[in-house]
Motif scaffolding. Sequence first.
Motif: not given
Length: 389
Positions: A123-124, A126-127, A129, A236
């Motif tokens: 979850y940590y 996921r963003e 990019s 990320k």
Amino acid sequence: MTDKAYRTLEIALETGLTRAERELLRDLSRAFSRDDIILECEEDRLLVHLRALDLELFADTVEELARKHGLEGGAPLPCRLTESIERVGSYGIQGRKRDFVDYNKERKVKQRRKKEQARGPYYYAREGSFSRENNPLPLEFTDRIICGDSAKALRELPDNCIDLVFTSPPYNFGLDYRSSPDGVDWPSYFDMLFEIFDECIRVLKFGGRIIVDIQPLYSDYIPSHHIISDFFMRRKLIWKGEICWEKNNYNCKYTAWGSWKSPSSPYLKYTWEFLEIFCKGSLKKEGSAENIDISAEEFKKWVVAKWSIAPERKMEQYGHPAMFPEELAERVIKLFSFQDDVILDPFCGVGTTPAVAGRLHRRYLGIDISREYCEKARQRVESLAAREP
Ligand SMILES: C[S@@+](CC[C@H](N)C(=O)[O-])C[C@H]1O[C@@H](n2cnc3c(N)ncnc32)[C@H](O)[C@@H]1O
């Protein structure tokens, strides 16, 4: 058969059994308890009823009996027998034995997969990019040892051009490196490290890995491995896992017991380091099957994340106080990269990572701030490249 539960494998016998094969199976049945394995011959098939087995012992016994009955040299039946048991992918482990039956009876989680999906992995991260566009490493940086500060040197590299970073940074223990202080205040130390790791993340390909070998400074209660892992997760990257490098060096420096024989403040002792493994964008790495060089035996052994490897013994010879052994680099490189991949070590010392990478037919880039270490690294890369893997 008994009334116990077994897991049954079937081996088709296209041509029936020869006399030697029958004798081998008879001896094999006698060598193992019927509680563990039962071999049952039928006209056109061999049934293998399995409960529990020390597979190493089984394979050795099959080999020995094959020799006894003149069936050595890769004869089909002994090979097929061992291989089909080896191929059984799900089992529990009890000491040296594999448990093939009821090994997961104790599992308390019902509907495991559904719950896994609901929770979602990493979850940590996921963003994250990250660009998927990977670039080649320019020729002037390929198979090179560069002398300089990695914070600066790495800025010359394009984005997304490295497949695997494997490194052990200075640990800030106060060691005597030739050109860099080791033992500054902790915030300055982590600032220095993270500036370089930020560049490592930038130059790493999508799907590439960063593996950091690090030992916390227990005597100062600094969990460097957690602080570094936290940094990568905030950036990320996906935490793929951690390997415990068991060095078995019982003569650790800190021999004090703390509060001797009292619970007030006992001092804990450690004989291992950590390898923290992170992935950029994806857990899966692209690579072609013909560039895989890890053997089945190595794979089976090395995915068990506790590696017992003696520390490097030639540090005096190389004049470096904190080398890791070639075997550590070899396992990391073969398990996490393909041949022809590009391997970077931004704190390469006397060149263990680049030298092993070159020997294993990878491309490499090593950077160290010390001119003297870089010179030794260059010599080492050349002499190791001359050695066959
Ligand atoms: C733990 S040692 C690595 C040893 C290496 N794994 C080997 O087996 O030889 C850390 C190395 O980082 C180098 N170093 C320290 N600061 C650096 C920096 N800013 N840029 C590049 N190298 C640096 C030191 O000179 C030292 O050789």
